[in-house]
Design a protein around this motif. Structure first.
Motif, PDB file in Angstrom:
ATOM      1  N   ASP A  10       0.747  -1.090   0.151  1.00  0.00           N
ATOM      2  CA  ASP A  10       0.143   0.089  -0.067  1.00  0.00           C
ATOM      3  C   ASP A  10       0.755   1.871   0.258  1.00  0.00           C
ATOM      4  O   ASP A  10       1.880   1.060   0.157  1.00  0.00           O
ATOM      5  N   LEU A  11       0.153   2.642  -0.444  1.00  0.00           N
ATOM      6  CA  LEU A  11       1.445   3.835  -0.806  1.00  0.00           C
ATOM      7  C   LEU A  11       0.564   4.483   0.508  1.00  0.00           C
ATOM      8  O   LEU A  11      -0.616   4.732   1.038  1.00  0.00           O
ATOM      9  N   VAL A  12       1.374   4.967   1.672  1.00  0.00           N
ATOM     10  CA  VAL A  12       1.138   5.643   2.559  1.00  0.00           C
ATOM     11  C   VAL A  12       0.948   7.405   2.536  1.00  0.00           C
ATOM     12  O   VAL A  12       2.353   7.313   1.923  1.00  0.00           O
ATOM     13  N   LYS A  13       0.086   7.819   3.603  1.00  0.00           N
ATOM     14  CA  LYS A  13       0.012   9.378   3.136  1.00  0.00           C
ATOM     15  C   LYS A  13       0.809   9.808   4.547  1.00  0.00           C
ATOM     16  O   LYS A  13       0.583   9.714   5.646  1.00  0.00           O
ATOM     17  N   VAL A  14       2.254  10.653   4.491  1.00  0.00           N
ATOM     18  CA  VAL A  14       2.878  10.908   5.612  1.00  0.00           C
ATOM     19  C   VAL A  14       2.955  12.536   5.731  1.00  0.00           C
ATOM     20  O   VAL A  14       3.154  13.176   4.858  1.00  0.00           O
ATOM     21  N   SER A  15       2.426  12.821   6.813  1.00  0.00           N
ATOM     22  CA  SER A  15       2.867  14.423   7.427  1.00  0.00           C
ATOM     23  C   SER A  15       2.509  14.931   8.408  1.00  0.00           C
ATOM     24  O   SER A  15       2.622  14.081   9.310  1.00  0.00           O
ATOM     25  N   ASN A  16       3.061  15.908   8.402  1.00  0.00           N
ATOM     26  CA  ASN A  16       2.460  16.669   9.326  1.00  0.00           C
ATOM     27  C   ASN A  16       2.678  18.443   9.363  1.00  0.00           C
ATOM     28  O   ASN A  16       2.645  18.934   8.280  1.00  0.00           O
ATOM     29  N   PRO A  17       2.241  19.543  10.474  1.00  0.00           N
ATOM     30  CA  PRO A  17       2.330  21.103   9.779  1.00  0.00           C
ATOM     31  C   PRO A  17       3.957  21.267   8.725  1.00  0.00           C
ATOM     32  O   PRO A  17       3.458  22.216   8.261  1.00  0.00           O
ATOM     33  N   VAL A  23       4.093  11.158   0.147  1.00  0.00           N
ATOM     34  CA  VAL A  23       3.959   9.290  -0.194  1.00  0.00           C
ATOM     35  C   VAL A  23       4.936   8.793  -0.476  1.00  0.00           C
ATOM     36  O   VAL A  23       5.701   8.585  -1.091  1.00  0.00           O
ATOM     37  N   LEU A  24       4.612   7.884   0.341  1.00  0.00           N
ATOM     38  CA  LEU A  24       5.889   6.105   0.228  1.00  0.00           C
ATOM     39  C   LEU A  24       5.298   5.579   0.353  1.00  0.00           C
ATOM     40  O   LEU A  24       4.310   5.010   0.064  1.00  0.00           O
ATOM     41  N   ARG A  25       5.522   3.513  -0.296  1.00  0.00           N
ATOM     42  CA  ARG A  25       5.664   2.360   0.239  1.00  0.00           C
ATOM     43  C   ARG A  25       5.592   1.660   1.219  1.00  0.00           C
ATOM     44  O   ARG A  25       6.416   2.352   1.779  1.00  0.00           O
ATOM     45  N   ALA A  26       4.135   1.254   1.751  1.00  0.00           N
ATOM     46  CA  ALA A  26       4.772   0.589   3.295  1.00  0.00           C
ATOM     47  C   ALA A  26       5.391  -0.105   3.176  1.00  0.00           C
ATOM     48  O   ALA A  26       4.981  -1.001   1.928  1.00  0.00           O
ATOM     49  N   ARG A  27       6.106   0.125   4.008  1.00  0.00           N
ATOM     50  CA  ARG A  27       7.015  -2.061   4.239  1.00  0.00           C
ATOM     51  C   ARG A  27       6.894  -1.440   5.739  1.00  0.00           C
ATOM     52  O   ARG A  27       7.179  -1.394   6.576  1.00  0.00           O
ATOM     53  N   ILE A  28       5.870  -3.385   5.458  1.00  0.00           N
ATOM     54  CA  ILE A  28       4.957  -3.330   6.967  1.00  0.00           C
ATOM     55  C   ILE A  28       6.988  -4.751   7.554  1.00  0.00           C
ATOM     56  O   ILE A  28       7.210  -5.484   7.071  1.00  0.00           O
ATOM     57  N   THR A  29       6.484  -4.061   8.268  1.00  0.00           N
ATOM     58  CA  THR A  29       8.690  -4.974   9.254  1.00  0.00           C
ATOM     59  C   THR A  29       9.213  -4.776  11.101  1.00  0.00           C
ATOM     60  O   THR A  29       8.562  -3.421  10.845  1.00  0.00           O
ATOM     61  N   ASP A  30       9.082  -5.904  11.170  1.00  0.00           N
ATOM     62  CA  ASP A  30       9.350  -5.034  13.450  1.00  0.00           C
ATOM     63  C   ASP A  30      10.600  -4.654  13.251  1.00  0.00           C
ATOM     64  O   ASP A  30      11.258  -5.437  14.319  1.00  0.00           O
ATOM     65  N   PHE A  49       1.320  -0.532 -16.981  1.00  0.00           N
ATOM     66  CA  PHE A  49       0.594  -1.502 -15.995  1.00  0.00           C
ATOM     67  C   PHE A  49      -0.466  -1.176 -15.621  1.00  0.00           C
ATOM     68  O   PHE A  49      -0.008  -0.271 -14.781  1.00  0.00           O
ATOM     69  N   ILE A  50      -1.560  -0.750 -15.629  1.00  0.00           N
ATOM     70  CA  ILE A  50      -2.765  -0.979 -14.772  1.00  0.00           C
ATOM     71  C   ILE A  50      -3.217  -1.603 -13.468  1.00  0.00           C
ATOM     72  O   ILE A  50      -4.105  -2.531 -14.663  1.00  0.00           O
ATOM     73  N   ALA A  51      -3.926  -1.212 -12.627  1.00  0.00           N
ATOM     74  CA  ALA A  51      -4.646  -2.257 -11.529  1.00  0.00           C
ATOM     75  C   ALA A  51      -5.235  -1.560 -10.916  1.00  0.00           C
ATOM     76  O   ALA A  51      -5.137  -0.129 -10.581  1.00  0.00           O
ATOM     77  N   ARG A  52      -6.594  -2.027 -10.061  1.00  0.00           N
ATOM     78  CA  ARG A  52      -7.228  -1.794  -9.215  1.00  0.00           C
ATOM     79  C   ARG A  52      -6.021  -1.392  -7.652  1.00  0.00           C
ATOM     80  O   ARG A  52      -6.585  -0.924  -6.677  1.00  0.00           O
ATOM     81  N   THR A  53      -5.414  -2.115  -7.782  1.00  0.00           N
ATOM     82  CA  THR A  53      -4.466  -2.690  -6.083  1.00  0.00           C
ATOM     83  C   THR A  53      -3.003  -2.863  -7.269  1.00  0.00           C
ATOM     84  O   THR A  53      -2.693  -3.020  -7.983  1.00  0.00           O
ATOM     85  N   PRO A  54      -2.672  -2.548  -5.475  1.00  0.00           N
ATOM     86  CA  PRO A  54      -0.703  -2.706  -6.643  1.00  0.00           C
ATOM     87  C   PRO A  54      -0.167  -3.550  -7.573  1.00  0.00           C
ATOM     88  O   PRO A  54      -0.363  -4.911  -7.094  1.00  0.00           O
ATOM     89  N   VAL A  55       0.264  -3.339  -8.265  1.00  0.00           N
ATOM     90  CA  VAL A  55       0.422  -4.103  -9.625  1.00  0.00           C
ATOM     91  C   VAL A  55       1.312  -5.236  -9.108  1.00  0.00           C
ATOM     92  O   VAL A  55       2.315  -4.713  -8.746  1.00  0.00           O
ATOM     93  N   ALA A  56       0.787  -6.813  -9.556  1.00  0.00           N
ATOM     94  CA  ALA A  56       1.793  -7.814  -9.252  1.00  0.00           C
ATOM     95  C   ALA A  56       2.744  -8.352  -9.828  1.00  0.00           C
ATOM     96  O   ALA A  56       2.389  -8.959 -10.718  1.00  0.00           O
ATOM     97  N   LEU A  57       3.917  -8.200 -10.530  1.00  0.00           N
ATOM     98  CA  LEU A  57       4.678  -7.852 -11.611  1.00  0.00           C
ATOM     99  C   LEU A  57       6.244  -8.010 -10.835  1.00  0.00           C
ATOM    100  O   LEU A  57       6.189  -7.947 -10.094  1.00  0.00           O
ATOM    101  N   MET A  58       6.977  -9.392 -11.371  1.00  0.00           N
ATOM    102  CA  MET A  58       8.129  -9.202 -11.343  1.00  0.00           C
ATOM    103  C   MET A  58       8.964  -8.286 -12.236  1.00  0.00           C
ATOM    104  O   MET A  58       9.308  -7.600 -13.411  1.00  0.00           O
ATOM    105  N   ARG A  59       9.018  -7.116 -11.213  1.00  0.00           N
ATOM    106  CA  ARG A  59       9.179  -5.660 -12.054  1.00  0.00           C
ATOM    107  C   ARG A  59      11.128  -5.943 -13.074  1.00  0.00           C
ATOM    108  O   ARG A  59      11.159  -5.213 -14.219  1.00  0.00           O
ATOM    109  N   ASP A  60      11.946  -6.327 -12.118  1.00  0.00           N
ATOM    110  CA  ASP A  60      13.096  -6.297 -12.700  1.00  0.00           C
ATOM    111  C   ASP A  60      13.031  -7.577 -14.281  1.00  0.00           C
ATOM    112  O   ASP A  60      13.940  -6.597 -15.762  1.00  0.00           O
TER     113      ASP A  60
END
Length: 879
Positions: free
Chosen positions: A626-633, A638-645, A779-790
Motif C-alpha cells: 500500500d501507499l501511505v501519506k506521511v504528514s505533519n504541519p 507519499v511512500l510505499r509501506a514496508r511492514i516490518t518489525d 501496467f494498470i490495476a485497481r490494487t498494487p500491480v503484481a509483476l516481476m519488475r526487474d
C-alpha cells in the motif's frame, strides 16, 4: 579507442568518509573501470557496492556543460563577471553579512580552503556554512568541549585491535560497509564482540552480540548509566583523571538520570554496562543517530565522558570514534568550512586566532563573530537579510530540514548562484546563475577521511564541456571582486602548501591540526603524495591523540561535561502519533545525483518507502505494498509501506535519498522541523512527529520506458534500469482514456500500440513500439500491480506481446530484484540455488554466486533468505 593499455590512476572514492582508495583506468571513450586500491590503508582493496559501481556514474547525459545566466547559456567571462559584480554590489550596499556561501563535503580541501578564505578573509563575513552541518556538527562541538579542539582521537587500526566495538546510532554495515568488514574480520580473528545501540534493527545487528533498541533520543540516559556504573564498580582510572577537570559534576548529573527513560530492561542495561566495563579495548563508534539531534552535542559528550573516566582513549583498540558521511567532511572541518570556525581548527571568536589568520592571508578585515549556521542561514534568506547566495555542490531545497520552506526562501532571494555538475536538482532549478564544475574523476586535490588520513583525488577524465574546478571558479570571482593578489593560484598544490603553512601557525597557537611537514612539497611530491594521516610535523606519532593525557584546553586538561537526558525537541505531539526516523540505505547516497545513475545500485530498493510496525499497519488497515501519506504541519510525503518489525511500534523510518527529480512527494526532509541543537546548530533529523494514513488510490501502475516518463500522477517514483527507466505510479482520480494518457506521458504520439484490457477488473496493459522495438509499456490495476519488475524492465527490446505477457523468451530467465549490487546477483538466482540444495550457507552462496564476497553489506539479507527458506522447508515437512 581502447583504453585497456592506459595506466591505472590512484585516487579516492567519491562517497562516504571512509575514504577508500580506488584504482581508475579510463576506457578511452569517457568511461572508467574502477577497483579498490590494495595498498590504501583505509580499505586495502575493498569497496562497497557504491564504490564498485562508480564507473557507471560518469556519463554526460545529466551534466551541466556550460555556464547559464537567467535561463540562457553564456560564456565564462560574462558569468564570472556577473557573479563578482552582484556580490560586490550587494556587500557595498548592504554590508558583508548580506551575502552567504552554502558549501559541501563534496568539495576538495583546496576548493574548500579558497571558499573559506574568500568569504571570511576578504568579503569579511563568516556566513559560510556547509551541508556537513547536517551530519557531524554535534561531534565537532562535543570534541571542542571535551578536548579543546575538534580532534578525532583514534584510527581505523583501532577497529582491528578492539575487543568490543559499540555502534551507537550507526548502521555501519550499510553506511560504512568497508569499516564494518574490518570489524567482522576482527571478530573472526580475535573474537571481537559487537553491540548495536539503535532504535531500529538494522543490517548491523546481524552479527551483533547485543542489540539495544532504546527509545529514540535516549542515548544520554544510557551512557550516563554507564558512567555511574564505571564509578560504582571502581573502574575510574585515577591517574588519567588527574589530566581532566569536571568529573564530579558529570557524575552528579549522570546520577540524576533515570535509565528507565531508555525503554530498555534493567537486564539489558546491566549486560551492556558489564560488557563495556570489563573489556579494556573498547571502541565506541557513533554516527548520525547521535549527531542528528537537538541534544546531539550532549550525546557526544556522554560517550566521551565514559572514555575519559576509564582512560580508554588514544591507545590501540580503544577510544570514541565518529564516522563521517561525506568524502571530505573532515577536510571541510580542517579549513574552517563551518560558520563558527577558522581554518586549521582555529576559533573565529578568539582575537589572537583572528589576527594570526588575517596577517597570514593579508586580509583587509576578519569577521569577529560566528556566521549563520545552515538553518539560520536559510531563515535569513527567507527574511531578506541574505540577498546574494552561492550554493556549491549541494541540494538544500531537498536536504535541509523544513525543505519546502527552504525552497520557497531560495526562490525569493534576489541573486542565487549554484555551482554543480548538473542542473537537474531541486536547488539548481532555482538558480539565477549556474556554473558547471568538474566532478569526481575530473578533479585534482585532496580529501581527509574519518581517521584523519589525507588522500589524493586525481583527475583521470578530462573536464566535460566548459566545466572548471571549483577553486578556479572561486579564485576568479575573488580576483574580479578586487582581491587579486590573494587569489592568484596556479595549481591545487600551491593552495595545499599555503594551507599547510597556516597549520604551523595554528599549532603554535595550541591547536591540533598540523600538516606543516607538508608545507614544502614540490608539485611533483604533491602529485605523488601517498595517503598520509595528520599530524605531520616532523615529530614521531602513532597517529593517535590523548594517550599521553595531553589535551588542547589552555591548561592541557580534558573536560568532563555534565549532561542529562532531554527529550527530542520535535513538535508537534498532539495528533501526530509516530516518531519519524530518517537515514540512508545501502546502495544510494545523498539525493542520488551520482548513485542514482547506476542501474545496479537502483535495483535493490528502487522506490521510496516507509517502514512501519505490523501492529501499527494493522490498526491503520495497511496491506503490503500500500501507499501511505506521511504528514505533519511542516510537510508531506507519499511512500510505499514496508511492514516490518525492524522498527518499534509507534516508530517509522524513511530514507533520505529521493528528491523531486525522481519522485513526486518523497523529499523526506520536508517533514523534518527546523529544530536544532542549541550548541552545534545541527538539526533534529530523527525524531519528527508525523501522522500516517493509507493513500486512497483509485488505480496503481507500473511503467517501463526507454526515455524518462513525464507524468502528472498523484504518485510516481522513477529509477534507472540497464535499458531505460522503471516507474511506480498511482492516482486518486479515475483516468478516462489510458491510451491517450500513456502516449502523453511517454511522448509517443505516433508509436504502434498493442494492449490487453479488462475494463471490468480495471486492468490495462499497453505496450508502445517503433519499428518493432518496444519503447514503453504501462501496467494498470485497481490494487498494487503484481509483476516481476526487474524482469519486465529487461524485456524492453523484446516483441511487444512478450512485454505484455511478462514472460521471458527462450534463453532468458528472471533473476529477480538485485540483492548483491556489487556483482548484480538477483533474488531469484539466490533462491534457486538455496532451494535446489546447491548452497546451504551464506559462505556457500558467495562461493557459488559471488554474492556477499565484496563489501559484504548484503550478507544479512542472504542470511535472512537462508533462514526463511529453511523455515519454509521445515513447515512443509511438518505438514
Amino acid at each position: 579507442m581502447d583504453g585497456s593499455n592506459l595506466p591505472e590512476v590512484r585516487s579516492t572514492c567519491a562517497y562516504c568518509g571512509v575514504g577508500c582508495g580506488v584504482l581508475l583506468r579510463p576506457d578511452g571513450a569517457g568511461g572508467l573501470t574502477v577497483r579498490g586500491d590494495p595498498d590504501h590503508p583505509a580499505n586495502f582493496g575493498r569497496l562497497c557496492s557504491k564504490g564498485t559501481a562508480l564507473g557507471e556514474t560518469v556519463g554526460l547525459e545529466h551534466r551541466l556543460l556550460t555556464p547559464r545566466a537567467f535561463g540562457r547559456d553564456v560564456g565564462w567571462d560574462d558569468a564570472l563577471q556577473l557573479v563578482a559584480d552582484r556580490f560586490r554590489e550587494t556587500v557595498a550596499t548592504h554590508g558583508p553579512d548580506s551575502v552567504a556561501f552554502y558549501v559541501s563535503g563534496q568539495l576538495l580541501t583546496e576548493d574548500y580552503y579558497v571558499a573559506n578564505k574568500l568569504m571570511k578573509g576578504f568579503i569579511g563575513s563568516a556566513n559560510i556554512d556547509t551541508n556537513s552541518r547536517l551530519c557531524m556538527a554535534s561531534t565537532v562541538a562535543g570534541h571542542k568541549r571535551a578536548f579543546g579542539t575538534d580532534t578525532v582521537p583514534g584510527t581505523y587500526e583501532d577497529l582491528d585491535q578492539a575487543d568490543l566495538v559499540v555502534l551507537v546510532g550507526s548502521n555501519l554495515a550499510w553506511c560504512h560497509p568497508v569499516l564494518y568488514q574490518r570489524v567482522l574480520a576482527a571478530r573472526q580473528a580475535r573474537g571481537t564482540r559487537i553491540v548495536v545501540i539503535d532504535p531500529r534493527r538494522t543490517a548491523s545487528c546481524d552479527q551483533a552480540d547485543l542489540h539495544l533498541a532504546l527509545n529514540p533520543g535516549s542515548d544520554v540516559a544510557l551512557f550516563n548509566r554507564l558512567l555511574t556504573r564505571i564509578h560504582q564498580d571502581g573502574h575510574v582510572q585515577p591517574d588519567f583523571l588527574t589530566r581532566t577537570e569536571g568529573f564530579a559534576d558529570a557524575l552528579h548529573a549522570a546520577r540524576r538520570d533515570d535509565p528507565a527513560t531508555t525503554g530498555l530492561t534493567e537486564a539489558e542495561i546491566d549486560a551492556f554496562c558489564d560488557l563495556w566495563i570489563k573489556t579494556r579495548r573498547v571502541v565506541t563508534v557513533f554516527s548520525q543517530g547521535v549527531n542528528q539531534s537537538s541534544c546531539g552535542t550532549d550525546k557526544v559528550n556522554a560517550i566521551l565522558n565514559c572514555h575519559l573516566a576509564t582512560g580508554r582513549i588514544g591507545h590501540p583498540g580503544m577510544g570514541p570514534f565518529s564516522v563521517t558521511g561525506q568524502p571530505n567532511a573532515m577536510g571541510g572541518r580542517e579549513v574552517g568550512g563551518l560558520a563558527n570556525t577558522l581554518a586549521c581548527h582555529l576559533d573565529i571568536e578568539d582575537p589572537d586566532h583572528r589576527t594570526a589568520v588575517q596577517q597570514f592571508w593579508q586580509a583587509p578585515k576578519m569577521p569577529e563573530r560566528a556566521g549563520l549556521k545552515a538553518v539560520d542561514m536559510f531563515r535569513a534568506v527567507e527574511a531578506g537579510r541574505i540577498k546574494a547566495l552561492w550554493i556549491i555542490h549541494t541540494n538544500p531545497a531537498a536536504t535541509m530540514p523544513d525543505a519546502d520552506r527552504v525552497r520557497r526562501a531560495i526562490t525569493r532571494c534576489p541573486f542565487v548562484v549554484v555551482s554543480d555538475i548538473t542542473r537537474q536538482t531541486d536547488t539548481a532549478r532555482l538558480a539565477h546563475v549556474l556554473l558547471p564544475a568538474t566532478g569526481w574523476a575530473e578533479k585534482d586535490g585532496t580529501v581527509t577521511n574519518s581517521d584523519r588520513t589525507i588522500s589524493r583525488q586525481r583527475a583521470v577524465l578530462p573536464p566535460p564541456g566548459q566545466a572548471r574546478p571549483d577553486w578556479q571558479i572561486l579564485s576568479e570571482v575573488g580576483r574580479r571582486m578586487g582581491f587579486g593578489p590573494a587569489f592568484r593560484y596556479r595549481s591545487e598544490a600551491q593552495i595545499f602548501r599555503e594551507h599547510a603553512r597556516l597549520s604551523a601557525l595554528a599549532a603554535a597557537l595550541g591547536k591540533d591540526f598540523d600538516i606543516s611537514g607538508l608545507a614544502t612539497l614540490s608539485d611533483d611530491e604533491y602529485a605523488t603524495l601517498p595517503p598520509t594521516r595528520w599530524p605531520v610535523n616532523g615529530s614521531a606519532s602513532d597517529g593517535r591523540f590523548f594517550g599521553d593525557g595531553r589535551f588542547f584546553h589552555a591548561d592541557g586538561k580534558a573536560r568532563f561535561v555534565p549532561v542529562t537526558h532531554r527529550r527530542p525537541a520535535a513538535s508537534p505531539t498532539r495528533g501526530y502519533p509516530f516518531v519519524l526516523n530518517t537515514g540512508r540505505i545501502r546502495d544510494q547516497w545523498h539525493t542520488m545525483t551520482r548513485s542514482g545513475l547506476s542501474p545496479r545500485l537502483s535495483g535493490h530498493l528502487a522506490e521510496p518507502f516507509l517502514e512501519i510496525h505490523p501492529t501499527d499497519a494493522e490498526r491503520l488497515g495497511l496491506r503490503p505494498a500500500d501507499l501511505v501519506k506521511v504528514s505533519n504541519p511542516t510537510g508531506r510525503a507519499v511512500l510505499r509501506a514496508r511492514i516490518t518489525d525492524t522498527v518499534g511500534s509507534g516508530q517509522v523510518f524513511a530514507p533520505i535519498h529521493w528528491a523531486g527529480e525522481c519522485a513526486s512527494a518523497a523529499r523526506i526532509d520536508a517533514l523534518v522541523p527546523a529544530i536544532t541543537d542549541p550548541i552545534s546548530g545541527q538539526p533534529e533529523s530523527k525524531a519528527a512527529k508525523v501522522d500516517v494514513q493509507r493513500l486512497q488510490a483509485d488505480w496503481y501502475g507500473f511503467a517501463v520506458s526507454i526515455d524518462p516518463i513525464q507524468c502528472d500522477a498523484d504518485y510516481w517514483a522513477t529509477s534507472v534500469t540497464a535499458k531505460g527507466f522503471r516507474t511506480e505510479l498511482a492516482g486518486c482520480a479515475s483516468v478516462g482514456d489510458w491510451e491517450l494518457t500513456a502516449r502523453r506521458w511517454f511522448n509517443l504520439p505516433e508509436a504502434e500500440m498493442i494492449s490487453s484490457v479488462d475494463a471490468a477488473r480495471g486492468t490495462f496493459r499497453l505496450a508502445f513500439s517503433i519499428s518493432g522495438q518496444v519503447k514503453a509499456a504501462l501496467f494498470i490495476a485497481r490494487t498494487p500491480v503484481a509483476l516481476m519488475r526487474d524482469h519486465i524492465a529487461s524485456l524492453l527490446d523484446e516483441e511487444p506481446g512478450q512485454v505484455l505477457s511478462g514472460l521471458a523468451t527462450r534463453g532468458k530467465r528472471d533473476a529477480g530484484p538485485i540483492i548483491c549490487a556489487c556483482f548484480g546477483v538477483g533474488m531469484k538466482t539466490i533462491l534457486d540455488a538455496i532451494q535446489s540444495g546447491a548452497v546451504s550457507s551464506v559462505e556457500e552462496i558467495g562461493a557459488a554466486l559471488q554474492a556477499g564476497t565484496n563489501c559484504g553489506s548484503c550478507r544479512p539479507e542472504l542470511a535472512d533468505m537462508m533462514k526463511r527458506s529453511v523455515r519454509a522447508t521445515a513447515e512443509v515437512v511438518s505438514d
